[in-house]
Every structure is written in structure tokens, then in C-alpha cells.
Motif scaffolding. Structure first.
Motif, mmCIF file in Angstrom:
data_model
loop_
_atom_site.group_PDB
_atom_site.id
_atom_site.type_symbol
_atom_site.label_atom_id
_atom_site.label_comp_id
_atom_site.label_asym_id
_atom_site.label_seq_id
_atom_site.Cartn_x
_atom_site.Cartn_y
_atom_site.Cartn_z
ATOM 1 N N ARG A 141 -73.846 39.767 -45.292
ATOM 2 C CA ARG A 141 -73.886 38.978 -46.532
ATOM 3 C C ARG A 141 -72.708 39.362 -47.434
ATOM 4 O O ARG A 141 -72.037 38.501 -48.006
ATOM 5 C CB ARG A 141 -75.217 39.247 -47.233
ATOM 6 C CG ARG A 141 -75.438 38.449 -48.515
ATOM 7 C CD ARG A 141 -76.788 38.789 -49.135
ATOM 8 N NE ARG A 141 -77.008 40.223 -49.289
ATOM 9 C CZ ARG A 141 -76.452 40.993 -50.224
ATOM 10 N NH1 ARG A 141 -75.622 40.454 -51.084
ATOM 11 N NH2 ARG A 141 -76.721 42.280 -50.306
ATOM 12 N N MET A 142 -72.453 40.671 -47.526
ATOM 13 C CA MET A 142 -71.384 41.145 -48.405
ATOM 14 C C MET A 142 -70.015 40.613 -47.982
ATOM 15 O O MET A 142 -69.156 40.336 -48.826
ATOM 16 C CB MET A 142 -71.341 42.683 -48.412
ATOM 17 C CG MET A 142 -72.413 43.327 -49.284
ATOM 18 S SD MET A 142 -72.484 45.101 -49.007
ATOM 19 C CE MET A 142 -70.948 45.634 -49.744
ATOM 20 N N GLU A 143 -69.796 40.476 -46.678
ATOM 21 C CA GLU A 143 -68.472 40.058 -46.198
ATOM 22 C C GLU A 143 -68.103 38.678 -46.744
ATOM 23 O O GLU A 143 -67.009 38.483 -47.284
ATOM 24 C CB GLU A 143 -68.434 40.048 -44.662
ATOM 25 C CG GLU A 143 -67.047 39.671 -44.158
ATOM 26 C CD GLU A 143 -66.917 39.659 -42.657
ATOM 27 O OE1 GLU A 143 -67.879 40.036 -41.965
ATOM 28 O OE2 GLU A 143 -65.847 39.264 -42.182
ATOM 29 N N THR A 144 -69.036 37.721 -46.602
ATOM 30 C CA THR A 144 -68.710 36.374 -47.088
ATOM 31 C C THR A 144 -68.622 36.361 -48.616
ATOM 32 O O THR A 144 -67.809 35.622 -49.180
ATOM 33 C CB THR A 144 -69.746 35.344 -46.598
ATOM 34 O OG1 THR A 144 -71.051 35.873 -46.756
ATOM 35 C CG2 THR A 144 -69.518 34.956 -45.163
ATOM 36 N N GLU A 145 -69.440 37.180 -49.273
ATOM 37 C CA GLU A 145 -69.366 37.237 -50.743
ATOM 38 C C GLU A 145 -68.014 37.769 -51.209
ATOM 39 O O GLU A 145 -67.409 37.227 -52.142
ATOM 40 C CB GLU A 145 -70.489 38.130 -51.296
ATOM 41 C CG GLU A 145 -71.855 37.455 -51.269
ATOM 42 C CD GLU A 145 -72.968 38.382 -51.752
ATOM 43 O OE1 GLU A 145 -74.134 37.959 -51.685
ATOM 44 O OE2 GLU A 145 -72.668 39.534 -52.164
ATOM 45 N N ILE A 146 -67.552 38.828 -50.562
ATOM 46 C CA ILE A 146 -66.238 39.399 -50.939
ATOM 47 C C ILE A 146 -65.127 38.385 -50.707
ATOM 48 O O ILE A 146 -64.244 38.182 -51.550
ATOM 49 C CB ILE A 146 -65.959 40.706 -50.161
ATOM 50 C CG1 ILE A 146 -66.890 41.822 -50.620
ATOM 51 C CG2 ILE A 146 -64.514 41.146 -50.324
ATOM 52 C CD1 ILE A 146 -66.829 43.079 -49.784
ATOM 53 N N LEU A 147 -65.185 37.720 -49.537
ATOM 54 C CA LEU A 147 -64.143 36.730 -49.237
ATOM 55 C C LEU A 147 -64.178 35.590 -50.251
ATOM 56 O O LEU A 147 -63.125 35.086 -50.669
ATOM 57 C CB LEU A 147 -64.325 36.196 -47.804
ATOM 58 C CG LEU A 147 -63.890 37.158 -46.690
ATOM 59 C CD1 LEU A 147 -64.333 36.647 -45.328
ATOM 60 C CD2 LEU A 147 -62.373 37.366 -46.701
ATOM 61 N N GLN A 148 -65.379 35.190 -50.642
ATOM 62 C CA GLN A 148 -65.500 34.106 -51.631
ATOM 63 C C GLN A 148 -64.874 34.528 -52.960
ATOM 64 O O GLN A 148 -64.108 33.773 -53.566
ATOM 65 C CB GLN A 148 -66.975 33.754 -51.813
ATOM 66 C CG GLN A 148 -67.210 32.531 -52.703
ATOM 67 C CD GLN A 148 -66.665 31.247 -52.070
ATOM 68 O OE1 GLN A 148 -67.182 30.788 -51.075
ATOM 69 N NE2 GLN A 148 -65.601 30.698 -52.633
ATOM 70 N N ARG A 149 -65.167 35.759 -53.381
ATOM 71 C CA ARG A 149 -64.596 36.253 -54.648
ATOM 72 C C ARG A 149 -63.070 36.373 -54.536
ATOM 73 O O ARG A 149 -62.340 36.084 -55.475
ATOM 74 C CB ARG A 149 -65.209 37.616 -55.006
ATOM 75 C CG ARG A 149 -66.665 37.540 -55.463
ATOM 76 C CD ARG A 149 -67.048 38.792 -56.270
ATOM 77 N NE ARG A 149 -66.909 40.014 -55.516
ATOM 78 C CZ ARG A 149 -67.894 40.579 -54.797
ATOM 79 N NH1 ARG A 149 -69.092 40.003 -54.756
ATOM 80 N NH2 ARG A 149 -67.697 41.694 -54.130
ATOM 81 N N LEU A 150 -62.618 36.792 -53.342
ATOM 82 C CA LEU A 150 -61.175 36.926 -53.092
ATOM 83 C C LEU A 150 -60.479 35.574 -53.226
ATOM 84 O O LEU A 150 -59.431 35.454 -53.889
ATOM 85 C CB LEU A 150 -60.981 37.513 -51.683
ATOM 86 C CG LEU A 150 -59.564 37.672 -51.156
ATOM 87 C CD1 LEU A 150 -58.794 38.674 -51.987
ATOM 88 C CD2 LEU A 150 -59.587 38.156 -49.704
ATOM 89 N N ILE A 151 -61.078 34.564 -52.618
ATOM 90 C CA ILE A 151 -60.478 33.224 -52.668
ATOM 91 C C ILE A 151 -60.489 32.687 -54.100
ATOM 92 O O ILE A 151 -59.493 32.115 -54.571
ATOM 93 C CB ILE A 151 -61.235 32.274 -51.700
ATOM 94 C CG1 ILE A 151 -60.924 32.654 -50.247
ATOM 95 C CG2 ILE A 151 -60.857 30.820 -51.956
ATOM 96 C CD1 ILE A 151 -61.799 31.969 -49.234
ATOM 97 N N ASN A 152 -61.607 32.902 -54.786
ATOM 98 C CA ASN A 152 -61.686 32.428 -56.181
ATOM 99 C C ASN A 152 -60.619 33.088 -57.044
ATOM 100 O O ASN A 152 -59.958 32.425 -57.853
ATOM 101 C CB ASN A 152 -63.077 32.732 -56.768
ATOM 102 C CG ASN A 152 -64.152 31.863 -56.123
ATOM 103 O OD1 ASN A 152 -63.847 30.843 -55.511
ATOM 104 N ND2 ASN A 152 -65.406 32.263 -56.252
ATOM 105 N N ALA A 153 -60.466 34.405 -56.852
ATOM 106 C CA ALA A 153 -59.467 35.135 -57.648
ATOM 107 C C ALA A 153 -58.066 34.657 -57.312
ATOM 108 O O ALA A 153 -57.211 34.498 -58.208
ATOM 109 C CB ALA A 153 -59.590 36.636 -57.387
ATOM 110 N N ALA A 154 -57.809 34.412 -56.019
ATOM 111 C CA ALA A 154 -56.477 33.940 -55.610
ATOM 112 C C ALA A 154 -56.203 32.558 -56.188
ATOM 113 O O ALA A 154 -55.086 32.271 -56.645
ATOM 114 C CB ALA A 154 -56.393 33.915 -54.086
ATOM 115 N N THR A 155 -57.218 31.709 -56.172
ATOM 116 C CA THR A 155 -57.049 30.346 -56.683
ATOM 117 C C THR A 155 -56.708 30.358 -58.174
ATOM 118 O O THR A 155 -55.889 29.556 -58.644
ATOM 119 C CB THR A 155 -58.347 29.528 -56.460
ATOM 120 O OG1 THR A 155 -58.744 29.681 -55.111
ATOM 121 C CG2 THR A 155 -58.132 28.057 -56.762
#
Lengths: 390, 164
Positions: free
Chosen positions: A249-263
Motif C-alpha cells: 500500500r505504501m509503495e503506490t502512496e509514495i509514488l502518488q505523492r511523488l507524482i503530485n509533487a513533481a507536477t
């Protein structure tokens, strides 16, 4: 010329308790059992060495490359450059393939070695001719060598000259070798079925623990191995029950936050999330590595307990190798787990643990080589003496 | 050879061969495609974010998570089948040293064999029904069978020798 058979080796200090020929029927020259034992231990030792080299020189560097690639991908996202994103992920795919194929080569080489040792144990219950068993052993060892070699080459050969869309020639080599191992196992199962019908042992069973004069190393390996396997099972159950789903669960959450921050162009948060991603990957890796290594070493210890009668070394040296092997079998998984808290220091100690297992294993292999070499010399001397008497 | 030893050795060889066959067919027909799909989904998620298409980015990320969930379990099932099979063969060779009556030994051997076959199966079935409680329960029960079987075996090794 007549000759007098004599015991070996000459140095009394290193002589084992039993005469070498006492176990000769169990270890006939170039028999299937001998091939499986030599080949199995050699495959395991090579796999351990490869794993240690991989851990020291490639593993951490590869993890750093993954982090750099994710940062680069995030920068491309922030810049709105989709083409650059694809380039970065193409590179990341290569980095992951490099790591994955090396881990797989390490695992499969050791796995094939274990299976070879197992097959050495069950040879008396395989009702096939001596020549067939020997041919099967040769094929098995060949498959056990080519399978990891093929896997290792996948990253370097790629799809060069391949008529297939997704499978390269190295994969073909690995898959063919895997099929060879399966074929040998199926024939062995058929031979075992034949034994169950005839109830005739095709060769002597390995000497029982009770009859062995050097039982301490065997008992220590058997007991220690069983405990290690049990500990590994319990750790695996704990990991699956408490951490596995959370980590996924944490992996997809981290990636989601990463993408949001990059965007949103927030590169500080990007760096933080990439670090979180690396930390999570490390947590998963060390748990899985500890689980698999402690079980593998436990199984190895149990398997090696069976071949102790063939280790032609003094009791003192046999005990040393057993202690080294069991000590390394505990140190490696424990310090792999501690890597999260102690960092590279623990990683270095874990590598030393792996080296201890390797040295213990090679020490035993040397003992077995001495045994078989001496046995062959005695056989030669005896046959020479018989010819002389005629 | 006793029934418990036969069960462990024959069951172990058969399970090892099955686990390898499963791994071979997976490597031939599924693995490369799955890895491409997994990497492709993650790349697509980032690329969509770069194009400021956040809905597509999230969908691709979820696809990545699902594909990885399946991949991890497929590989785990393959390695657990073979690993547990090897353990059964080893135990089969020395199972006469487990100091229980043959009836109990057969029960322990059956527990080990059933757990070793069902645990990886439960893992694989989870790829068809993500998060299904029944399959999680099957994985827990079957792994419990293996752990209980191994604990009983260790206890049997440790017990003083009797005429049993």
C-alpha cells in the motif's frame, strides 16, 4: 608389481576416525551420487560467491541509480517533458533488469545446487541403471550451470538476433536448461515409483547418524539447520502478516505523492519521497533477503549433515567448518535485517557472514575431495595388488 | 520404507517438478510481458503527469500496483513450492529419526505436504481475487500446517529414542 594397501592420509593428525574404505560402497568413483555431491556443493559455493560479489559491488550502487532515475523522471514531469520521462524509464528498466537478473542467477544457481544434494540423498531409492543415473546426474549439473548463466546473460544479450518479440537467446538458454532440470526430476520420480514397486535399493543408503563415528558435526548441522528453517518460517509468517500488505500500500502512496509533487514543481518534496521510496524498497528487500537466506542456510546445513561421513578431515577441522558455517548462517540474515538501523556497517558484517558460510562450505568440499581422491587411490592400489597376485 | 517417508520423498519430488514446471511456463509465457506491463504502467503514469493528465496518471499508477501485486505473488509461489519441496525431501530421508509412532509421523508428513502444496496455491489464487479474505485465510492456515509440521518434526528429533 605387488603393493601393500595402506591407509591415507599419511599424517595421523589429520586422519579421520574410520578407515576410508568403510564407506566406499556409498561413494563409488564417478557415480551419480558423487557427481551430485561435487556438482551440488560447487554450484552452491559459486552461487554464494556470486551473491557476495553482487552485494558488495552492485546492489547498493544499483539502488542509488534507481533513486537518481526517479529524481530525473520527476524533474521531467515538473518540466512537462513526457518524452524525457519515457527515456528515463527506459534507462530505469535497464537498471532494474541488471539487478533482477543477477539476483535470479544467484538464487537459481544455489537452488540447483540444493536440488543436486537432495538427489544425491535419494539415489538409493531411484530404481534405474547405474549408467542412466550417471547420465541424469551429468544432465542435471549441466542444467544447473546453464540456467543461471543464461539468466545472467539476459541483461547483456537482450533481444539481439532473436526471432521472438520478448524473449532473447539468453532466455532461451535459461529456459532450456530449466526444462532439462524438470525432465531429470520427472525421470527421477519415475525411478522412485519403480523402487516403490520393487522395494529393492539400487545402491547403499547413506550411513545413518547412529552408525557414524563423527556424529557431532552431523548432529549440530541437522539440529542447527532445523532451527534455522523454523526461524525463517516464523519470520516469513510475521512479515506476511504484519508488513507485506502495508508495504504494498505504501509503495503506490509514495509514488502518488511523488507524482503530485513533481507536477506542482515541488522538487524538495520530490527528493523526500524518492528517499521514502528507497527506504521502503530497502525495508522490503532486507526482510525478504533475511527470510530466504536463513531458510536456505538451514536447508544447506541439513543437507551437509548427510555428507559429513565423506568429509575426510580431522574431527577438529570438521567442527571448525561446521561452527563457521552455522555462525555465518546466523550472522548474515540477522545483520541483513539490521541494515535498516546500522546502515552499511551491518551490510558489511552480513557480507562477512556470507563469506563465512562460503569458506565453511569450501572447507567441507576440500574434505570430500580428499576422501574421494584417497578412495580412488586405495581402489587402484587394491586392484593393482590383485593383478600382481595373479 | 515407511508411509510417512514415501509421502515426503515422492510428494517432495512431485512438488519440486510441479513448481519448476510452473516457473518455466511463467517465464516463457507471462513474465516478460508482465515486467514490460509493470514498467510501462509506471512510465505511463509519470508521462501522463508530465502532460498534466492526472486522471490517466492515477489510473496507470493503480495498474502498476495491481501488476506488481500479481508479479510478486507469482514469483513467490514458484519459489515457495520448490523450497518447501526440497525441505520435504530432506526430511523424508531422515524421517525415521522423528521419534513418534508411524501413525503420528504420517499425520505430520501429511500436514507438511498439504501445507506445502496449498500455501503457494493460496498465494497464486490471490492474484485472481485481490485481497480475498478466504484466500488469505487459506494462506495462513496452510503456512500454519507447515510450521506446525516442522515444529513437530523438530520435537520428534529431540525426543529420547524409544522402541516406537
Amino acid at each position: 608389481m605387488p603393493a601393500t594397501p595402506k591407509s591415507f592420509p599419511d599424517r595421523a593428525s589429520s586422519a579421520p576416525a574410520k578407515p576410508a574404505l568403510a564407506l566406499a560402497p556409498h561413494f563409488a568413483p564417478m557415480s551419480a551420487r558423487r557427481l551430485y555431491i561435487f556438482g551440488g556443493i560447487a554450484l552452491i559455493a559459486a552461487g554464494l560467491l556470486f551473491g557476495d560479489i553482487f552485494a558488495v559491488f552492485i546492489l547498493h550502487q544499483n539502488a542509488a541509480l534507481q533513486g537518481e532515475a526517479l529524481i530525473a523522471a520527476s524533474r521531467a514531469v515538473a518540466a512537462g517533458n513526457a518524452a524525457a520521462v519515457n527515456d528515463v524509464f527506459s534507462h530505469l528498466g535497464n537498471v532494474l533488469e541488471d539487478r533482477g537478473t543477477k539476483v535470479d542467477a544467484h538464487v537459481h544457481m544455489i537452488g540447483a545446487g540444493y536440488l543436486a544434494l537432495l538427489l544425491a540423498l535419494v539415489q538409493p531409492y531411484i530404481a534405474l541403471s547405474r549408467q542412466t543415473k550417471k547420465s541424469l546426474a551429468t544432465l542435471f549439473i549441466a542444467g544447473g550451470v546453464f540456467l543461471p548463466v543464461g539468466i545472467f546473460l539476459i541483461h547483456y544479450v537482450g533481444l539481439t538476433g532473436s526471432p521472438f518479440t520478448a524473449i532473447g537467446w539468453a532466455s532461451v538458454l535459461a529456459d532450456s536448461a530449466g526444462a532439462l532440470l524438470i525432465l531429470v526430476l520427472i525421470v527421477q520420480a519415475w525411478g522412485f515409483r519403480q523402487y516403490l514397486r520393487s522395494r529393492q535399493l539400487s545402491e547403499p543408503e547413506l550411513p545413518a547418524l547412529e552408525r557414524s563415528g563423527d556424529s557431532m558435526p552431523r548432529r549440530a548441522l541437522l539440529t542447527g539447520g532445523t532451527i534455522l528453517v523454523l526461524l525463517g518460517f516464523l519470520h516469513g509468517a510475521y512479515y506476511a502478516g504484519t508488513l507485506l500488505y502495508e508495504h504494498e500500500r505504501m509503495e503506490t502512496e509514495i509514488l502518488q505523492r511523488l507524482i503530485n509533487a513533481a507536477t506542482s514543481g515541488n522538487l524538495d518534496v520530490v527528493t523526500t519521497e524518492v528517499n521514502n521510496f528507497g527506504g521502503l524498497a530497502a525495508a522490503r528487500a532486507v526482510n525478504i533477503a533475511a527470510h530466504s537466506h536463513i531458510i536456505e542456510f538451514g536447508l544447506l546445513a541439513m543437507l551437509l549433515s548427510f555428507v559429513q561421513p565423506f568429509v575426510f578431515l580431522s574431527e577438529k577441522w570438521k567442527r571448525r567448518w561446521v561452527k563457521l558455517l552455522l555462525g555465518g548462517s546466523v550472522i548474515l540474515p540477522v545483520f541483513v535485517l539490521l541494515e535498516l538501523k546500522l546502515g552499511l556497517l551491518a551490510g558489511g558484517i552480513a557480507d562477512v557472514g556470507g563469506l563465512m558460510v562460503l569458506v565453511g562450505l569450501v572447507g567441507m568440499l576440500v574434505g570430500i575431495l580428499r576422501y574421494s581422491g584417497g578412495l580412488d587411490v586405495e581402489n587402484y592400489v587394491e586392484s593393482d595388488a590383485a593383478e600382481g597376485a595373479l | 520404507m515407511t508411509g510417512s517417508r514415501k509421502l515426503l520423498i515422492f510428494g517432495g519430488i512431485a512438488l519440486a517438478a510441479f513448481g519448476m514446471l510452473y516457473g518455466l511456463q511463467y517465464a516463457l509465457f507471462v513474465e516478460h510481458q508482465t515486467l514490460d506491463h509493470m514498467g510501462g504502467s509506471l512510465a505511463q503514469s509519470f508521462a501522463a503527469a508530465a502532460s498534466r493528465n492526472l486522471a490517466q496518471s492515477q489510473a496507470a499508477l493503480e495498474q502498476y500496483g495491481d501488476t506488481k501485486y500479481d508479479y510478486v505473488r507469482q514469483v513467490d509461489a514458484h519459489s515457495h513450492w520448490i523450497g518447501l519441496a526440497m525441505l520435504m525431501i530432506v526430511l523424508g530421508v531422515i524421517f525415521q529419526r522423528v521419534n513418534f509412532s508411524e501413525g503420528i509421523r504420517q499425520l505430520v508428513a501429511f500436514s507438511l505436504l498439504a501445507g506445502s502444496a496449498l500455501f503457494p496455491l493460496a498465494i497464486i489464487l490471490q492474484t485472481y481475487h485481490h485481497g480475498a479474505m478466504g484466500l488469505k485465510a487459506l494462506a495462513v492456515v496452510s503456512s500454519g500446517l507447515v510450521i506446525a509440521g516442522l515444529t513437530a518434526t523438530a520435537w520428534g528429533f529431540a525426543r529420547p529414542r524409544t522402541a516406537a
